[in-house]
Design an enzyme around this catalytic site. Structure first.
Site, PDB file in Angstrom:
ATOM      1  N   ASP A   1      -0.899  -6.645  -0.819  1.00 13.46           N
ATOM      2  CA  ASP A   1      -1.521  -5.857  -1.888  1.00 13.46           C
ATOM      3  C   ASP A   1      -1.649  -4.425  -1.373  1.00 13.46           C
ATOM      4  OD1 ASP A   1      -2.584  -5.034  -4.269  1.00 13.46           O
ATOM      5  OD2 ASP A   1      -4.059  -6.623  -4.402  1.00 13.46           O
TER       6      ASP A   1
HETATM    7  C1  NOJ Z   1      -3.903  -3.675  -6.490  1.00 17.56           C
HETATM    8  C2  NOJ Z   1      -4.079  -4.930  -7.282  1.00 17.56           C
HETATM    9  O1  NOJ Z   1      -4.961  -5.819  -6.627  1.00 17.56           O
HETATM   10  C3  NOJ Z   1      -2.764  -5.643  -7.549  1.00 17.56           C
HETATM   11  O2  NOJ Z   1      -2.989  -6.742  -8.372  1.00 17.56           O
HETATM   12  C4  NOJ Z   1      -1.772  -4.685  -8.139  1.00 17.56           C
HETATM   13  O3  NOJ Z   1      -0.605  -5.367  -8.494  1.00 17.56           O
HETATM   14  C5  NOJ Z   1      -1.525  -3.585  -7.123  1.00 17.56           C
HETATM   15  N1  NOJ Z   1      -2.763  -2.876  -6.894  1.00 17.56           N
HETATM   16  C6  NOJ Z   1      -0.433  -2.617  -7.568  1.00 17.56           C
HETATM   17  O4  NOJ Z   1      -0.887  -1.819  -8.570  1.00 17.56           O
END
Ligand code: NOJ
Length: 753
Positions: free
Chosen positions: A290
């Site tokens: 993430d």
């Molecule tokens: C953080 C989020 O937790 C995740 O779900 C998302 O896909 C990413 N950022 C990218 O934006």
């Protein structure tokens, strides 16, 4: 008609894969991947593991180091494998051109984007779609999102989020399918199929990403990014099933989680990523971290510095680094100093390249970059129709005393009150990166289309002040009541008051936990004041999570749960209010009576003291000041008609399966759809099992007085569970089956296994 449908199916690309020849195709793919890998330098392989965000949208904290110039330079050197948040086919093409034409090996980039509930045409938030229990509709909704995104150059979505969660304080429940692993698994499967279709290389399908692996939906106290400390029963029986379902659906990527699970950050967990995912589940796609979660292992106190974090993550099986820069900055040194074996880099790069090949990017790196296609596809009118259907299916009727609903179409004076009634952005929900603000149909617009009544609107109270941005806090109005008087005057003379209250789309989602779950700001006060002058109120709720609605339930005659329903929101709500659509949604999460009950869920385990032994005694599981039951249970939802269940019986039982049937009758005056739900109770199990678990559901469509017999088959998958070692077992003994219209149904029958 046939022509129109054919065109539609061509647009959304229902391609059928010719299954014979799949193995041969796989071998050829492996050969191509290996041949390319053999030509790559260590730097280029590590480059494939590096992902940057563009500057169009920032969906996480801006990294401390790194800059556009540095990213551009690395891109030209082949040191970037993927980008996220790039907007539009032309921009994707420009970046792809650099990767393909300016780097030594010309390896195309894979472009990721948060296509969560639609791209430009926005569908209901995922929690709302889950309330439809309609797997076909959910799959189609994901297919439309994929089609639009693919037309804009995107070939990979960071969806579906399949995190089970029981905690409405956690803002991200809006992005999941609720509290139940069975429903969650079915929906997870449908969404992956919707995004990926049967042929990943088709220009209308994109790779899906099951996230967040794993446990992210269980943060302590519902606080975003918080520690997750759960036992093996919850892990294997609640958290894992939807992830496993995405594997069964052929998902090509996984995203790990920001959170730590039982003391180990998920990003650094070898058990999760290597043992479970890649070895036991045989996953041959890749895992992306993430946003910044590799380097965040330093803040977790799990790694000394970014270099050590990179080592831990790669050893654990995180294949691609989203926005940490930890891999690109440190992996090359780590390999050169023999701290990390190059085979791990090969494995990660191979997985990433494989997905790129499957997407067809090596055959045509620009296949997703067709500006003409982008223009003719995005916002297609057929998508609007399908999104409207999805929105209607997602609405849950919570209360309808004296059949205040549906509204008559003529002769009424209606007061429409609430800031959200006139809002064209909030209904789009939280993940609206590519959508145009102000593009949803508001409730005011939707209701205006019914011209037989006199409709007057008053804002009542402003919900928020200041900026509305994905990355910024939402400021709620807690002091300005200047609009109260006009609304009260309007309500006084109305035959019926429709109040649209709840949360703004930016009040739930990532980074938006709450400790209070009532109506935000001054809305509750407004509701109570309006009630004093006119009790004939229909409360339409817009929200991204269960709310605490005890006062409203006690006083307000009609309550409609309308979540954030996307582009067609106002039309869907108006059609339900006027009875042109009979609501059939059922809650995918329990709604608490009090905040202190949270986390509250239907599939809990019995304590040793579950019932009141004798009046006034304290020695049983209870609160002194609140009942144990939720306000609205899991699976609950009303209709404009009524349904009766009878004749629940076991028709046959053999060594492998049990056939159960029940008769369902429409006992009201209008056609209606019912979600028939089946729950299983395992009376005795080691380890213990929940007091009941959803194990089947079926949507039935019934005319007045019509009866249908619904059959369910229960086999090992429905009767077993995971033990504490993660092994699936079925234990003999006594079972009960409960069937009905929600999780509190008492209609049951028993059997022995
Ligand atoms: C953080 C989020 O937790 C995740 O779900 C998302 O896909 C990413 N950022 C990218 O934006």
């Amino acid at each position: 008609m046939i022509k129109a449908n054919l065109t539609f199916f061509t647009i959304i690309g229902f391609f059928v894969l010719n299954s014979c020849g799949t193995n041969q195709k796989n071998d050829q793919l492996d050969q191509r991947v290996n041949a390319l890998l053999a030509q790559m330098t260590l730097e280029e392989k590590v480059g494939q593991m590096n992902q940057y965000s563009s500057f169009w949208d920032i969906t996480g904290p801006i990294p401390k180091e790194g800059s556009a110039a540095k990213q551009y330079d690395q891109l030209k050197k082949g040191l970037v494998g993927s980008m996220l948040n790039v907007r539009g086919a032309e921009n994707v093409r420009k970046l792809q051109k650099i990767a393909v034409e300016e780097t030594r090996l010309g390896i195309p980039l894979i472009f990721g984007f948060d296509v969560i509930h639609g791209f430009k045409t926005i569908s209901p938030i995922p929690l709302a779609e889950a309330a439809s229990w309609d797997l076909e509709a959910i799959e189609t909704s994901a297919r439309i999102a994929a089609t639009e995104a693919a037309a804009a150059g995107i070939n990979w979505t960071f969806a579906p989020m399949v995190d089970i969660s029981r905690d409405a304080r956690w803002g991200r429940v809006m992005e999941g399918a609720g509290e139940d692993p069975y429903l969650g698994s079915k929906i997870a499967f449908a969404r992956v199929k919707g995004f990926q279709g049967d042929d990943l290389s088709a220009p209308t399908t994109i790779a899906a990403c099951a996230k967040h692996f794993a446990g992210y939906g269980f943060p302590e106290a519902g606080k975003e990014y918080n520690t997750v400390d759960i036992g093996t029963q919850t892990l294997h029986n609640m958290v894992m099933p939807p992830f496993k379902a995405t594997i069964d659906a052929g998902v090509r990527t996984f995203m790990n989680s920001f959170s730590q699970l039982n003391g180990i950050p998920a990003t650094g967990s070898k058990y999760l990523q290597r043992t479970l995912l890649k070895e036991q589940w045989n996953f041959d796609g890749f895992v992306v971290s993430d946003w910044g979660s590799i380097e965040e292992m330093v803040e977790h106190g799990y790694a000394d510095d970014a270099k050590q974090a990179a080592q831990i993550a790669v050893e654990a099986g995180s294949d691609m680094d989203m926005q940490s820069l930890a891999y690109i900055d440190h992996l090359i040194d780590l390999v050169k100093s023999s701290a990390v074996p190059e085979t791990l880099i090969d494995d990660a790069a191979r997985r990433i390249l494989r997905v790129k090949f499957e997407l067809g990017l090596f055959d045509d790196p620009y296949k997703y970059c067709n500006a003409e296609r982008e223009k003719s596809t995005i916002g297609h009118e057929k998508f609007q129709e399908v999104t409207l259907e999805m929105a209607k299916k997602s609405i849950v009727l919570l209360k309808n005393k004296n059949q205040l609903l549906p509204l008559k179409k003529k002769g009424l004076n209606i007061a429409l009150i609430g800031d959200l009634a006139d809002d064209k952005t909030s209904p789009l929900g939280n993940w609206i990166l590519a959508a145009d603000t102000n593009s949803a149909v508001s409730v005011l617009e939707g209701m205006k289309a019914y011209e037989g009544n006199n409709l007057e609107f008053s804002v009542g109270v402003k919900l928020h002040t200041g900026v509305l941005e994905f990355a910024k806090e939402l400021n709620i109005n807690t002091s300005d009541k200047s609009d109260f008087t006009a609304a009260l005057n309007l309500a006084k003379t109305a035959d019926v008051v429709v109040m649209v209250l709840g949360e703004h789309g930016f009040h739930s989602g990532e980074g938006r936990s709450r400790t209070q779950l009532g109506l935000p700001g001054l809305q509750q006060e407004l509701l109570e004041q309006v009630f004093k002058v006119n009790q004939n109120i229909i409360l339409v709720l817009n929200n991204g999570r269960p709310l605490v609605l005890d006062w409203a339930d006690q006083h307000i005659p009609a309550i409609v749960e309308a979540w954030q329903l996307g582009t067609q929101s106002g039309n869907a709500i108006a059609q339900v209010l006027y009875g042109d659509y009979n609501p059939s949604g059922k809650l995918p999460m329990s709604f608490p009576k009090s905040i202190g009950q949270v986390p509250i869920y239907y599939n809990y385990k019995s304590t040793g003291r579950p019932t009141l032994p004798s009046p006034d005694e304290v020695f049983w599981t209870h609160y002194q000041d609140e009942q144990n039951a939720p306000l609205y249970p899991f699976g609950y939802g009303l209709s404009y008609t009524t349904f009766a269940y009878s004749n629940l019986k076991i028709n046959s039982q053999n060594d492998t399966s049990i056939d159960v049937s029940v008769e369902v009758t429409n006992t009201g005056n209008v056609q209606g759809n019912e979600v028939v739900q089946l729950y299983v109770k395992d009376h005795f199990a080691r380890p213990t099992q929940p007091i009941k678990s959803l194990k089947g559901f079926e949507l039935v469509d019934l005319n007045p007085n019509q009866t249908k017999t619904v059959h369910f088959t229960l086999a090992e998958a429905e009767l077993g569970f995971y033990d504490n070692d993660g092994k699936f077992i079925v234990q003999p003994g006594d079972f009960s089956i409960y069937v009905g219209g929600d999780s509190t149904t008492e209609l049951n029958t028993k059997f022995k296994l």
